[in-house]
Design an enzyme around this catalytic site. Structure first.
Site, mmCIF file in Angstrom:
data_model
loop_
_atom_site.group_PDB
_atom_site.id
_atom_site.type_symbol
_atom_site.label_atom_id
_atom_site.label_comp_id
_atom_site.label_asym_id
_atom_site.label_seq_id
_atom_site.Cartn_x
_atom_site.Cartn_y
_atom_site.Cartn_z
ATOM 1 N N TYR A 8 -5.478 -5.867 15.268
ATOM 2 C CA TYR A 8 -5.363 -4.857 14.132
ATOM 3 C C TYR A 8 -4.691 -3.461 14.653
ATOM 4 O O TYR A 8 -5.710 -2.648 14.870
ATOM 5 C CB TYR A 8 -6.689 -4.851 13.366
ATOM 6 C CG TYR A 8 -6.651 -6.134 12.147
ATOM 7 C CD1 TYR A 8 -6.258 -7.299 12.530
ATOM 8 C CD2 TYR A 8 -7.193 -5.666 10.923
ATOM 9 C CE1 TYR A 8 -6.135 -8.185 11.744
ATOM 10 C CE2 TYR A 8 -7.179 -6.513 9.928
ATOM 11 C CZ TYR A 8 -6.693 -7.784 10.283
ATOM 12 O OH TYR A 8 -6.660 -8.741 9.286
ATOM 13 N N PHE A 9 -3.478 -3.421 14.412
ATOM 14 C CA PHE A 9 -2.808 -2.275 14.941
ATOM 15 C C PHE A 9 -3.085 -1.061 13.932
ATOM 16 O O PHE A 9 -2.661 0.023 14.302
ATOM 17 C CB PHE A 9 -1.347 -2.214 15.299
ATOM 18 C CG PHE A 9 -1.031 -3.089 16.635
ATOM 19 C CD1 PHE A 9 -2.360 -3.561 17.419
ATOM 20 C CD2 PHE A 9 0.065 -3.300 17.271
ATOM 21 C CE1 PHE A 9 -2.136 -4.308 18.388
ATOM 22 C CE2 PHE A 9 0.392 -4.100 18.321
ATOM 23 C CZ PHE A 9 -0.748 -4.606 18.947
ATOM 24 N N ASP A 10 -3.791 -1.333 12.837
ATOM 25 C CA ASP A 10 -4.025 -0.190 11.711
ATOM 26 C C ASP A 10 -5.161 0.306 12.230
ATOM 27 O O ASP A 10 -5.628 1.475 11.732
ATOM 28 C CB ASP A 10 -4.060 -0.741 10.444
ATOM 29 C CG ASP A 10 -4.893 -1.791 10.214
ATOM 30 O OD1 ASP A 10 -4.945 -2.798 10.918
ATOM 31 O OD2 ASP A 10 -5.462 -2.090 8.906
ATOM 32 N N ASP B 166 -7.608 -14.151 1.328
ATOM 33 C CA ASP B 166 -8.730 -13.527 2.001
ATOM 34 C C ASP B 166 -9.607 -12.750 0.958
ATOM 35 O O ASP B 166 -8.920 -12.336 0.031
ATOM 36 C CB ASP B 166 -8.240 -12.579 3.035
ATOM 37 C CG ASP B 166 -7.161 -11.529 2.400
ATOM 38 O OD1 ASP B 166 -6.556 -12.002 1.475
ATOM 39 O OD2 ASP B 166 -7.350 -10.259 2.748
ATOM 40 N N GLU B 167 -10.812 -12.602 1.529
ATOM 41 C CA GLU B 167 -11.928 -11.708 0.786
ATOM 42 C C GLU B 167 -12.286 -12.010 -0.450
ATOM 43 O O GLU B 167 -12.624 -11.077 -1.277
ATOM 44 C CB GLU B 167 -11.397 -10.350 1.098
ATOM 45 C CG GLU B 167 -11.397 -9.742 2.522
ATOM 46 C CD GLU B 167 -10.782 -8.394 2.860
ATOM 47 O OE1 GLU B 167 -11.242 -7.703 3.317
ATOM 48 O OE2 GLU B 167 -9.648 -7.968 2.613
ATOM 49 N N TRP C 61 -8.377 -14.086 11.404
ATOM 50 C CA TRP C 61 -8.378 -12.501 11.672
ATOM 51 C C TRP C 61 -9.724 -12.081 11.524
ATOM 52 O O TRP C 61 -9.988 -11.054 12.517
ATOM 53 C CB TRP C 61 -7.843 -11.917 10.326
ATOM 54 C CG TRP C 61 -8.353 -11.945 9.042
ATOM 55 C CD1 TRP C 61 -8.803 -13.181 7.973
ATOM 56 C CD2 TRP C 61 -9.460 -10.933 8.499
ATOM 57 N NE1 TRP C 61 -9.456 -12.825 6.930
ATOM 58 C CE2 TRP C 61 -9.897 -11.457 7.441
ATOM 59 C CE3 TRP C 61 -9.549 -9.644 8.840
ATOM 60 C CZ2 TRP C 61 -10.756 -10.738 6.361
ATOM 61 C CZ3 TRP C 61 -10.302 -9.023 8.107
ATOM 62 C CH2 TRP C 61 -11.211 -9.381 6.901
ATOM 63 N N ARG D 175 0.974 -1.254 0.000
ATOM 64 C CA ARG D 175 0.047 0.119 -0.075
ATOM 65 C C ARG D 175 0.684 1.254 -0.095
ATOM 66 O O ARG D 175 0.546 2.249 -0.793
ATOM 67 C CB ARG D 175 -0.955 -0.088 1.165
ATOM 68 C CG ARG D 175 -2.314 -0.663 0.986
ATOM 69 C CD ARG D 175 -2.376 -2.078 0.350
ATOM 70 N NE ARG D 175 -3.507 -2.533 0.259
ATOM 71 C CZ ARG D 175 -4.273 -3.484 1.189
ATOM 72 N NH1 ARG D 175 -3.601 -3.802 2.295
ATOM 73 N NH2 ARG D 175 -5.135 -4.083 1.052
ATOM 74 N N HIS E 110 -7.029 -9.434 -4.068
ATOM 75 C CA HIS E 110 -6.185 -8.504 -3.761
ATOM 76 C C HIS E 110 -4.741 -8.698 -4.610
ATOM 77 O O HIS E 110 -3.562 -8.687 -4.220
ATOM 78 C CB HIS E 110 -5.417 -8.873 -2.497
ATOM 79 C CG HIS E 110 -6.263 -8.302 -1.254
ATOM 80 N ND1 HIS E 110 -6.738 -7.234 -1.186
ATOM 81 C CD2 HIS E 110 -7.161 -9.125 -0.453
ATOM 82 C CE1 HIS E 110 -7.796 -7.026 0.053
ATOM 83 N NE2 HIS E 110 -7.976 -8.282 0.392
ATOM 84 N N TRP F 240 -1.824 -3.027 8.446
ATOM 85 C CA TRP F 240 -2.044 -2.773 7.163
ATOM 86 C C TRP F 240 -1.889 -1.384 6.729
ATOM 87 O O TRP F 240 -1.988 -0.158 7.570
ATOM 88 C CB TRP F 240 -3.537 -3.077 6.708
ATOM 89 C CG TRP F 240 -3.941 -4.328 6.796
ATOM 90 C CD1 TRP F 240 -4.658 -5.002 7.959
ATOM 91 C CD2 TRP F 240 -3.410 -5.613 6.267
ATOM 92 N NE1 TRP F 240 -4.732 -6.245 8.211
ATOM 93 C CE2 TRP F 240 -3.814 -6.800 6.884
ATOM 94 C CE3 TRP F 240 -2.749 -6.000 5.158
ATOM 95 C CZ2 TRP F 240 -3.771 -7.786 6.309
ATOM 96 C CZ3 TRP F 240 -2.471 -7.258 4.695
ATOM 97 C CH2 TRP F 240 -2.956 -8.383 5.338
ATOM 98 N N ASP G 75 -0.620 -6.456 -3.889
ATOM 99 C CA ASP G 75 -2.178 -5.880 -3.647
ATOM 100 C C ASP G 75 -2.536 -5.406 -4.858
ATOM 101 O O ASP G 75 -1.735 -5.373 -6.032
ATOM 102 C CB ASP G 75 -2.339 -5.250 -2.416
ATOM 103 C CG ASP G 75 -3.778 -5.585 -1.696
ATOM 104 O OD1 ASP G 75 -4.704 -5.564 -2.528
ATOM 105 O OD2 ASP G 75 -3.768 -5.994 -0.713
ATOM 106 N N GLU H 218 -2.772 1.153 4.371
ATOM 107 C CA GLU H 218 -3.442 2.050 3.555
ATOM 108 C C GLU H 218 -3.035 3.492 4.145
ATOM 109 O O GLU H 218 -3.303 4.600 3.201
ATOM 110 C CB GLU H 218 -4.887 1.774 3.444
ATOM 111 C CG GLU H 218 -5.203 0.521 2.596
ATOM 112 C CD GLU H 218 -5.488 -0.715 3.270
ATOM 113 O OE1 GLU H 218 -4.758 -0.799 4.548
ATOM 114 O OE2 GLU H 218 -6.352 -1.634 3.134
#
Ligand code: ACM
Length: 548
Positions: free
Chosen positions: A436-438, A344-345, A411, A183, A279, A485, A212, A487
């Site tokens: 999730y530290f973002d 994922d996703e 997660w 990112r 991704h 993450w 990604d 972003e």
């Protein structure tokens, strides 16, 4: 811990405690808050008096401990201004630090444990493996004044350590952090700086999310367009926070080897993550044959391809071959036993609209796209396994049936991890709720991706082993990991702000004995520990941040 390991550790501790007693130390109950070690060691007894490191302090190490002895000398040199001498055998008694590998200590300390015995005229650091010596050195540094972390000589400080006897080893083997150069590209020097801070806290896995939709950041020689085209873009998701700066960049294979080596010197295993089947937008733009409507996509100029490509590959034979070839180069670069493939996703419904995929599902006897997703992951798993490594994926890889050797990162909650461990798969717990530290640290934080704050006290309640898990299966919980993450993380300073002090809380949950965790006492120790981070120049969120 097995019963026999428990008994042998107990006997070992008794011997150590008794020897402290007969040498006349003040046999005070351990006051772990005064020493402020993070993560808190398994067992610690504080004696009286102190050891003083002086310019003529001898470092004595056998050959198998020599590399760690040099690391100790290197760690002490910048702030003290002196380089201690390293010898195979002592030339005099007194004021020496001895490092040794002891093959008898496997049962007591495991591969990463150490014993550190500090007396007035001698420090003994012992371990079964060099990793244990390395962690003992981290503890030794924390016992010195915080100025020891400064990068230039500090005048007028007495480099003293309190007499103490410490036995220490981790609760879990996987103590990880994830960072995300896909990112926002992370320069190599920043990665190294991040590894330094991890090592200081005894983290041992750094997962790197290289690919990604926003970028492909790792050189793959067989597919040069991945980086020629795929590494040059904006991170569109963070325009609000960083005003459209361009974050191009990638790591050459030589860069990667340098980083892997740097990690290994710090006992941090770099775990590569190459995302598939979702991704994967950057790869599709570079190689349209991976995506939907490949001919139409290939005919478009690059910027228009970006708009049309989406993020999902189509699991046709070309794609599978492509990913296997990419993974072969990745495996060649990374000695990590685990190779992460994302997983994922994926909104895989669109596969059902492609005639080629309808035919493929029919031929393979697959009922729906979930089974096709699972089949795709199994192809990749078989390939990674054939290369002697293990596949790791996010918990969506459970859908449609889990590949045989796969390790799961749970997660979305702890539930996926529980389900996987119950059927004998290894698991790393990575729930959004605690790791999730973002996500922001309170309700009044800079713009970030998460809605729900993950505050420090909540991180400290992280427990990687679900209560529902049968005792015999607990061994499948390898540990825990925090995710940063990228972003909304445009620079190293912000990454550190989001990482610390939450990582200080996290490391206690995966290193220290569960029974010893105590938040109030942790906060007392943390206040002292933050002075170390100040001296090292590591950014963090201050404890009174909300009050300001
Ligand atoms: C994830 O956060 N999508 C693993």
């Amino acid at each position: 811990m097995t019963f026999s390991r428990f008994i042998s550790i107990s006997i070992f501790l008794l011997v150590i405690h008794f020897s402290l007693f007969i040498m006349g130390s003040n046999h005070a109950a351990a006051d772990i808050t005064t020493l402020s070690i993070i993560p808190q060691p398994v067992e610690m007894i504080i004696g009286s008096g102190s050891f003083v490191i002086q310019p003529d302090t001898q470092i004595v190490a056998s050959d198998d401990a020599a590399a760690e002895a040099v690391k100790l000398i290197d760690a002490l040199a910048p702030a003290t201004g002196f380089r201690l001498k390293h010898l195979g055998a002592a030339t005099r008694d007194g004021n020496l630090i001895s490092l040794s590998i002891d093959s008898e200590l496997q049962d007591n300390l495991g591969d990463e444990g150490y014993s550190l015995d500090i007396k007035v005229n001698r420090i003994e650091l012992k371990a079964y493996k060099p990793a244990g010596l390395f962690y003992g050195i981290q503890t030794l540094r924390q016992l010195l004044p915080p100025d020891i972390y400064r990068h230039a000589p500090v005048q007028g400080v007495a480099w003293t350590l309190p007499c103490a006897s410490i036995i220490d080893y981790p609760r879990f083997e996987w103590r990880g952090l994830l960072i995300d150069p896909a990112r926002h590209f992370i320069p190599k020097q920043d990665m190294m700086r991040y590894i330094d801070a991890m090592a200081l806290h005894k983290f041992n896995r750094l997962q790197i999310h290289f690919t990604d939709g926003q970028g492909w950041r790792i050189e793959i020689k067989r597919y040069p367009l991945l980086t020629e085209i795929g590494s040059r873009w904006h991170n569109s998701m963070s325009q609000k926070s960083d005003l459209g700066r361009i974050y191009g960049g990638f790591y050459t294979q030589d860069d990667i080897r340098e980083l892997v080596r740097y990690g290994a010197e710090h006992y941090v295993t770099l775990v590569p993550e190459i995302e598939m089947p979702f991704h994967a937008g950057a790869a599709i733009v570079a190689y349209p044959k991976l995506g939907f409507d490949p001919e139409i996509l290939a005919a478009l100029p690059i910027e228009q391809r970006r708009e049309k490509a989406g993020n999902l590959v189509v699991p046709r034979p070309y794609t599978i071959e492509f990913m296997k070839n990419v993974l072969d180069e990745v495996i060649e670069m990374f000695p990590s036993p685990h190779i992460h493939i994302g997983g994922d996703e994926a909104q895989a419904d669109r596969w059902a609209t492609v005639p080629e995929m309808q035919k493929q599902m029919k031929e393979l006897g697959l009922a729906d796209v979930h089974e096709l997703h699972s089949w795709f992951i199994k192809q990749v798993d078989a390939h990674i396994t054939s290369r002697g490594r293990k596949l790791v994926g996010w918990d969506e890889i459970l859908q449609g049936g889990l590949a045989e050797g796969a390790t799961v990162m749970s997660w979305r909650s702890m539930a996926g991890g529980l389900e996987a461990a119950q059927v004998g798969h290894d698991v790393v717990m990575t729930p959004t709720s605690h790791t999730y530290f973002d996500y922001p640290q309170s309700k009044t934080e800079p713009v970030s991706i998460g809605a729900n704050p993950v505050p420090l006290d909540k991180v400290y309640t992280f427990e990687p082993v679900p209560v529902e898990l049968n005792t015999g299966l607990i061994k499948h919980i390898l540990g825990g990991q925090a995710q940063l993450w990228g972003e909304y993380i445009p620079c190293e300073q912000h990454r550190e702000y989001l990482t610390y002090p939450r990582a200080c809380a996290l490391i206690e949950t995966v290193w220290s004995p569960k029974e010893s965790l105590n938040y109030e006492q942790f906060i007392t120790r943390l206040a002292s520990h933050l002075k170390r981070l100040d001296a090292a120049g590591i950014h963090y969120r201050t404890l009174d941040h909300d009050a300001k």
